[in-house]
Design an enzyme around this catalytic site. Structure first.
Site, PDB file in Angstrom:
ATOM      1  N   GLU A 214       0.855  -1.187   0.000  1.00  0.00           N
ATOM      2  CA  GLU A 214       0.000   0.000   0.000  1.00  0.00           C
ATOM      3  C   GLU A 214       0.891   1.237   0.000  1.00  0.00           C
ATOM      4  O   GLU A 214       1.799   1.372   0.832  1.00  0.00           O
ATOM      5  CB  GLU A 214      -0.925  -0.006   1.221  1.00  0.00           C
ATOM      6  CG  GLU A 214      -1.878   1.178   1.203  1.00  0.00           C
ATOM      7  CD  GLU A 214      -3.141   0.975   2.035  1.00  0.00           C
ATOM      8  OE1 GLU A 214      -3.414  -0.158   2.466  1.00  0.00           O
ATOM      9  OE2 GLU A 214      -3.862   1.974   2.237  1.00  0.00           O
ATOM     10  N   ARG A 215       0.625   2.101  -0.958  1.00  0.00           N
ATOM     11  CA  ARG A 215       1.421   3.335  -1.138  1.00  0.00           C
ATOM     12  C   ARG A 215       2.903   3.012  -1.366  1.00  0.00           C
ATOM     13  O   ARG A 215       3.789   3.762  -0.957  1.00  0.00           O
ATOM     14  CB  ARG A 215       1.279   4.285   0.041  1.00  0.00           C
ATOM     15  CG  ARG A 215      -0.154   4.537   0.478  1.00  0.00           C
ATOM     16  CD  ARG A 215      -1.039   5.050  -0.624  1.00  0.00           C
ATOM     17  NE  ARG A 215      -2.420   5.233  -0.178  1.00  0.00           N
ATOM     18  CZ  ARG A 215      -3.417   5.592  -0.983  1.00  0.00           C
ATOM     19  NH1 ARG A 215      -3.211   5.750  -2.280  1.00  0.00           N
ATOM     20  NH2 ARG A 215      -4.628   5.751  -0.522  1.00  0.00           N
ATOM     21  N   ASN A 257      -3.167  -1.606   7.685  1.00  0.00           N
ATOM     22  CA  ASN A 257      -4.460  -2.185   7.306  1.00  0.00           C
ATOM     23  C   ASN A 257      -4.203  -3.693   7.258  1.00  0.00           C
ATOM     24  O   ASN A 257      -3.902  -4.253   6.222  1.00  0.00           O
ATOM     25  CB  ASN A 257      -4.919  -1.657   5.952  1.00  0.00           C
ATOM     26  CG  ASN A 257      -5.247  -0.171   6.015  1.00  0.00           C
ATOM     27  OD1 ASN A 257      -5.710   0.326   7.033  1.00  0.00           O
ATOM     28  ND2 ASN A 257      -4.996   0.541   4.927  1.00  0.00           N
ATOM     29  N   LYS A 334      -3.710   0.041  14.088  1.00  0.00           N
ATOM     30  CA  LYS A 334      -4.547   1.110  13.525  1.00  0.00           C
ATOM     31  C   LYS A 334      -5.978   0.725  13.860  1.00  0.00           C
ATOM     32  O   LYS A 334      -6.490  -0.267  13.336  1.00  0.00           O
ATOM     33  CB  LYS A 334      -4.336   1.178  12.021  1.00  0.00           C
ATOM     34  CG  LYS A 334      -5.307   2.080  11.254  1.00  0.00           C
ATOM     35  CD  LYS A 334      -4.932   2.113   9.774  1.00  0.00           C
ATOM     36  CE  LYS A 334      -5.904   2.955   8.955  1.00  0.00           C
ATOM     37  NZ  LYS A 334      -5.509   3.039   7.531  1.00  0.00           N
ATOM     38  N   GLU A 338     -10.336   4.788   9.301  1.00  0.00           N
ATOM     39  CA  GLU A 338     -10.542   4.387   7.910  1.00  0.00           C
ATOM     40  C   GLU A 338     -11.158   3.000   7.804  1.00  0.00           C
ATOM     41  O   GLU A 338     -10.699   2.151   7.043  1.00  0.00           O
ATOM     42  CB  GLU A 338      -9.217   4.467   7.137  1.00  0.00           C
ATOM     43  CG  GLU A 338      -8.637   5.872   7.122  1.00  0.00           C
ATOM     44  CD  GLU A 338      -7.454   6.061   6.205  1.00  0.00           C
ATOM     45  OE1 GLU A 338      -6.680   5.110   6.040  1.00  0.00           O
ATOM     46  OE2 GLU A 338      -7.313   7.175   5.664  1.00  0.00           O
ATOM     47  N   LYS A 408       1.365  10.919  13.538  1.00  0.00           N
ATOM     48  CA  LYS A 408       1.934  11.417  12.283  1.00  0.00           C
ATOM     49  C   LYS A 408       2.472  12.835  12.490  1.00  0.00           C
ATOM     50  O   LYS A 408       2.004  13.558  13.366  1.00  0.00           O
ATOM     51  CB  LYS A 408       0.882  11.427  11.177  1.00  0.00           C
ATOM     52  CG  LYS A 408       0.489  10.025  10.710  1.00  0.00           C
ATOM     53  CD  LYS A 408      -0.416  10.060   9.477  1.00  0.00           C
ATOM     54  CE  LYS A 408      -0.814   8.631   9.085  1.00  0.00           C
ATOM     55  NZ  LYS A 408      -1.614   8.566   7.843  1.00  0.00           N
ATOM     56  N   ASP A 413      -2.401  14.302   7.109  1.00  0.00           N
ATOM     57  CA  ASP A 413      -1.937  13.041   6.541  1.00  0.00           C
ATOM     58  C   ASP A 413      -0.738  13.219   5.616  1.00  0.00           C
ATOM     59  O   ASP A 413      -0.901  13.154   4.395  1.00  0.00           O
ATOM     60  CB  ASP A 413      -3.090  12.382   5.772  1.00  0.00           C
ATOM     61  CG  ASP A 413      -2.767  10.951   5.397  1.00  0.00           C
ATOM     62  OD1 ASP A 413      -1.769  10.423   5.892  1.00  0.00           O
ATOM     63  OD2 ASP A 413      -3.519  10.364   4.595  1.00  0.00           O
ATOM     64  N   GLU A 435       5.586   9.479  13.702  1.00  0.00           N
ATOM     65  CA  GLU A 435       5.496   8.680  12.474  1.00  0.00           C
ATOM     66  C   GLU A 435       5.724   9.582  11.278  1.00  0.00           C
ATOM     67  O   GLU A 435       4.994  10.557  11.069  1.00  0.00           O
ATOM     68  CB  GLU A 435       4.112   8.013  12.380  1.00  0.00           C
ATOM     69  CG  GLU A 435       3.915   7.206  11.101  1.00  0.00           C
ATOM     70  CD  GLU A 435       2.563   6.476  11.028  1.00  0.00           C
ATOM     71  OE1 GLU A 435       1.845   6.416  12.042  1.00  0.00           O
ATOM     72  OE2 GLU A 435       2.233   5.981   9.943  1.00  0.00           O
ATOM     73  N   GLU A 441       3.847   9.250  -0.771  1.00  0.00           N
ATOM     74  CA  GLU A 441       2.450   9.136  -1.197  1.00  0.00           C
ATOM     75  C   GLU A 441       1.897  10.433  -1.772  1.00  0.00           C
ATOM     76  O   GLU A 441       1.206  10.425  -2.787  1.00  0.00           O
ATOM     77  CB  GLU A 441       1.602   8.684   0.005  1.00  0.00           C
ATOM     78  CG  GLU A 441       0.122   8.620  -0.296  1.00  0.00           C
ATOM     79  CD  GLU A 441      -0.706   8.170   0.901  1.00  0.00           C
ATOM     80  OE1 GLU A 441      -0.132   7.797   1.937  1.00  0.00           O
ATOM     81  OE2 GLU A 441      -1.945   8.181   0.780  1.00  0.00           O
ATOM     82  N   TRP A 593     -12.611  13.629   2.263  1.00  0.00           N
ATOM     83  CA  TRP A 593     -11.940  12.930   1.172  1.00  0.00           C
ATOM     84  C   TRP A 593     -12.055  13.732  -0.120  1.00  0.00           C
ATOM     85  O   TRP A 593     -12.004  13.196  -1.214  1.00  0.00           O
ATOM     86  CB  TRP A 593     -12.531  11.520   0.976  1.00  0.00           C
ATOM     87  CG  TRP A 593     -12.121  10.563   2.053  1.00  0.00           C
ATOM     88  CD1 TRP A 593     -11.498  10.868   3.218  1.00  0.00           C
ATOM     89  CD2 TRP A 593     -12.318   9.144   2.084  1.00  0.00           C
ATOM     90  NE1 TRP A 593     -11.289   9.742   3.968  1.00  0.00           N
ATOM     91  CE2 TRP A 593     -11.786   8.652   3.298  1.00  0.00           C
ATOM     92  CE3 TRP A 593     -12.897   8.226   1.199  1.00  0.00           C
ATOM     93  CZ2 TRP A 593     -11.802   7.313   3.657  1.00  0.00           C
ATOM     94  CZ3 TRP A 593     -12.927   6.882   1.536  1.00  0.00           C
ATOM     95  CH2 TRP A 593     -12.383   6.427   2.761  1.00  0.00           C
TER      96      TRP A 593
HETATM   97  O1  GCW Z   1      -2.414   8.340   4.083  1.00  0.00           O
HETATM   98  C1  GCW Z   1      -3.386   7.412   4.287  1.00  0.00           C
HETATM   99  C2  GCW Z   1      -3.183   6.476   3.175  1.00  0.00           C
HETATM  100  C3  GCW Z   1      -3.667   5.096   3.459  1.00  0.00           C
HETATM  101  C4  GCW Z   1      -3.036   4.659   4.762  1.00  0.00           C
HETATM  102  C5  GCW Z   1      -3.463   5.607   5.865  1.00  0.00           C
HETATM  103  C6  GCW Z   1      -2.834   5.290   7.199  1.00  0.00           C
HETATM  104  C7  GCW Z   1      -2.302   2.461   5.330  1.00  0.00           C
HETATM  105  O2  GCW Z   1      -3.802   7.002   2.025  1.00  0.00           O
HETATM  106  O3  GCW Z   1      -3.291   4.272   2.380  1.00  0.00           O
HETATM  107  O4  GCW Z   1      -3.358   3.331   5.080  1.00  0.00           O
HETATM  108  O5  GCW Z   1      -3.074   6.896   5.547  1.00  0.00           O
HETATM  109  O6  GCW Z   1      -1.847   5.920   7.524  1.00  0.00           O
HETATM  110  O7  GCW Z   1      -3.323   4.427   7.886  1.00  0.00           O
END
Ligand code: GCW
Length: 766
Positions: A214-215, A257, A334, A338, A408, A413, A435, A441, A593
């Site tokens: 992912e990413r 995830n 997590k 989401e 983060k 994000d 983080e 991304e 979003w």
């Molecule tokens: O930035 C978003 C991303 C998701 C990511 C999420 C996260 C792994 O678009 O792809 O999921 O953050 O940090 O949990």
């Protein structure tokens, strides 16, 4: 207490400059003698360089032969290798020294049991090496993971000792010593003492069990689950070497995830095998797990953290993990974010959820890294930037002692620029870890040149003012602000199955920078870039100086062409690649979003009012910071529209209107990439053709993307501001409708196709 690390830095720095320049001149003269190289300078598109092609697999551990005056000096300082001890870690240190010195100096150092001549390199711990034991060294500054590198006299001979309290310290010291040679520093009078400021320095891999990332913008996952545990790819060892060379000591192997299969016995065997490869390099394995695991794997009716059956299930599962992986690091979670399950599903708090895992891990010494990246869709949509703070701040002091809340760097994000996250400094009774995202991304993904050192540095140096001036995010993270011992930092990895590991050569620098800053958050991004360029390419100043300059400007350029003046979240939905400033809230998806949720463009102007007249998210910062950012006279331009909604004709400090200034930033970003391309074009003589070409082609892509960002953004915002472009700024060549329609359906690393990209809209960019 004096800080040994900064002392080392001062020592290192004071020597570096003259040495690097001296070598550089030597190299420069050597290069001038090689005619084909000189000719190639005029032919950037078809470099006829004599340097052998490199695919980038060796990263910054290339160990290419040293030339000129340095060769003799280094050979004299590396005549024999004296090490004792047979642990896998000490064997790795020995092997690395042999590999590195052989590569750099053309001959292998003589193995020896004693110091028999000048220039010996002695390495070990007092426990494993009688020679180290007998030396009058004060190893306290080395701590549990650090090292000393010192010039000493043994048996009448001058020698270099690489000493540590632990085997892993010796391995880090071996890499540290090799780095001195790779960056052309003198090794005749060394007095280095260094130890990491942050105890857990972790890469978070967002790798899925089906092999995708992912990413991830560098191919598939590094972990070949199908062939584990039987087949242990040599890449696992090379990954471990690279991590150890920059002090990374943990890896979360799977995506946050998380898959419910991760804790099945089938996968635990595979994970144990990987842990076995990483262990000698000081890397502990951690796992991301779904909160609902007791239901999906344990077949329980609930995953309620207060349910004793759930607690017993986690305890048993964790004990099972430790049976196979005795040094298992812990779990990353997590939850209620989401769409992921979490304690909120049972009416419990994030702290109750975290403590459930913490209790299971504590008897084994494991930790929980509990993410603060929560935003509930719906309930709190007036400002997503507030949500993590509103959720976690009231829980301060309620987390078990082996929990770290993983925050983060910014409140939204991983945007090209965000203010620091308001939780930093705000939870004095909770361990917080930072983080960062190494994978780009939101910063051009695989192809942009963006060096993240300046972004990481900005995040770490941000001053929360929680305890007055100097309460930086770095001081929260390294535990010194509140006197904590359990400290950690995570970087979302950018590694993949590509031969060059990270999708591009310059993306390697972001992995490198993360590791170096995790070891010492006070290092400067420029200093790290300089090291990296010298190790990855050359320390020839004709290459090094312009490339470091490019790197240092690259992130600001991306901010300029994507989201200047504090804008954020303007990327295409889903893929997060390319511009999508017009993306408005769609039915059935959360408003945050969309892009207009963040930019709020309209007749009244642009920007998100987060002051008291708006969402008041600014009140989550300490009064000093809130006052500075809340006041238009003192809010820095680069956060302006993050905190304020301003009319298009607002007068900036520069005297320009906001609109003109916005346009200028987009123009400046594009211009920077054009210049970067031109600069790179002059550097062909100093790089092998393969790495030169890849970078040149990616810069061409970045130029196209920057132009696309600029044109599309200006076309869109102009449709709202209705203002003319400032003099000298070219109108976008296409209509807004064209940019809105143009889209990229699939992007590497995206969980699905771009939702706003029906096949009929797919066109070719001009
Ligand atoms: O930035 C978003 C991303 C998701 C990511 C999420 C996260 C792994 O678009 O792809 O999921 O953050 O940090 O949990």
């Amino acid at each position: 207490m004096p800080n040994p690390i900064s002392r080392t830095r001062v020592l290192e720095q004071s020597r570096r400059a003259p040495a690097a320049w001296a070598l550089a001149w030597a190299l420069a003269i050597a290069c001038l003698l090689i005619a084909p190289l000189a000719h190639a300078a005029t032919l950037p598109d078809a470099p006829a360089t004599a340097l052998p092609a490199e695919e980038g697999y060796r990263l910054w551990l290339r160990y290419v032969p040293v030339a000129g005056e340095w060769l003799a000096r280094y050979r004299a300082g590396a005549t024999e290798l004296v090490g004792a001890g047979t642990s896998p870690t000490l064997r790795a240190a020995h092997a690395e020294l042999v590999r590195g010195l052989t590569g750099l100096l053309g001959t292998a150092p003589q193995p020896s049991r004693q110091v028999t001549r000048d220039g010996a390199i002695v390495f070990g711990t007092p426990g494993t090496s009688p020679l180290v034991r007998r030396l009058p060294l004060d190893l306290r500054p080395a701590g549990a993971e650090g090292y000393l590198i010192r010039t000493v006299t043994i048996e009448g001979h001058s020698a270099t000792v690489i000493a540590a309290n632990t085997d892993i310290g010796v391995l880090y010291g071996a890499f540290g010593f090799l780095r001195l040679l790779q960056t052309r520093q003198p090794i005749g009078h060394l007095d280095i003492a260094t130890s990491p400021k942050i105890s857990r320095r972790v890469l978070d891999h967002w790798d899925n069990l089906n092999g995708t990332v992912e990413r991830g913008y560098a191919g598939d996952s590094l972990w070949k689950w199908e062939s584990l545990p039987q087949y242990l790819s040599p890449r696992y060892t090379d990954y471990a070497r690279a991590c150890a060379s920059i002090g990374i000591n943990g890896a979360v192997l799977d995506n946050v995830n998380a898959s419910p299969f991760i804790l099945t016995p089938l996968y635990l065997r595979k994970i144990a095998a990987l842990a076995g490869v990483l262990r000698p390099y000081g890397i502990r394995v951690y796992l991301s797990v779904p909160f609902s695991e007791p239901v999906s794997l344990g077949k329980l009716k609930s995953a309620d953290p207060l349910d004793p059956r759930v607690q017993a299930w986690w305890s048993a599962k964790v004990a099972e993990i430790y049976r196979d992986i005795p040094d298992f690091g812990g779990l990353l979670m997590k939850a209620n974010s989401e769409g992921q399950p979490g304690p909120g599903d049972y009416g419990r708090t994030q702290a109750q959820g975290a403590n459930l895992l913490a209790r299971a891990l504590a008897p084994h010494g494991g930790i929980v890294m509990w993410r603060a990246f929560v935003y509930t869709t719906g309930g709190h949509s007036e400002d997503r930037a507030r949500q993590a703070y509103d959720t976690f701040k009231p829980l301060d002091g309620k987390f078990a002692d082996n929990v770290l809340v993983q925050v983060k760097n910014g409140p939204i994000d991983f945007q090209p620029r965000e203010p620091f996250h308001p939780l930093f400094g705000a939870m004095p009774h909770t361990h917080l870890m930072l983080e960062l995202q190494i994978t780009k991304e939101y910063l051009g993904q695989r192809t942009s040149m963006v060096y993240l050192g300046p972004l990481f540095e900005e995040a770490l140096r941000a001053d929360t003012w929680a305890r007055g001036a100097g309460s930086t995010v770095a001081r929260v993270t390294d535990g010194s602000l509140y006197g904590e011992r359990l400290t950690a930092i995570a970087g979302v990895a950018n590694t993949g199955s590509e031969r060059n590991w990270t999708g591009s050569i310059f993306n390697q620098a972001n992995w490198y920078a993360f590791g170096r800053l995790a070891w010492n958050p006070d290092l400067a991004a420029r200093e790290i870039a300089t090291e990296w360029v010298a190790m990855t390419f050359t320390s020839d100043p004709r290459f090094l100086a312009p490339v470091v300059k490019l790197m240092m400007g690259s992130r600001e350029a991306a901010v300029d062409y994507m989201t200047p003046l504090g804008l954020a979240g303007q990327m295409a939905a889903g893929t997060h690649f390319g511009p999508g400033p017009w993306v408005a809230p769609a039915r059935g998806t959360p408003p945050d979003w969309s892009s207009t949720y963040y930019s709020r463009p309209g007749a009244s102007g642009i920007g998100f009012d987060r002051t008291a007249t708006g969402s008041d998210a600014i009140a989550q910062y300490s009064p000093h910071v809130a006052a500075q950012w809340g006041n238009l006279a003192t809010c820095p331009d680069d956060l302006l529209l993050w905190f304020h909604h301003l009319p298009w004709d607002y007068r900036m400090r520069s005297g320009r209107t906001l609109w003109d200034s916005l346009v200028r930033h987009y123009d400046r970003g594009v211009e920077w990439v054009k210049q970067a391309r031109a600069t790179w074009g002059t550097l062909a003589p100093y790089v092998d053709a393969q790495r030169y070409r890849l970078t040149a082609d990616y810069l061409a892509i970045e130029e196209q993307d920057a132009q696309w960002w600029r044109d599309a953004s200006i076309a869109y915002f102009q449709s709202i501001s209705h203002l003319p472009l400032p003099a000298g700024s070219a109108p976008p060549p296409d209509t807004l409708a064209h940019y809105e329609a143009f889209c990229i359906p699939y992007v590497e690393g995206s969980p699905g196709p771009n939702p706003a990209c029906p096949p009929a809209d797919v066109t070719v960019p001009r």
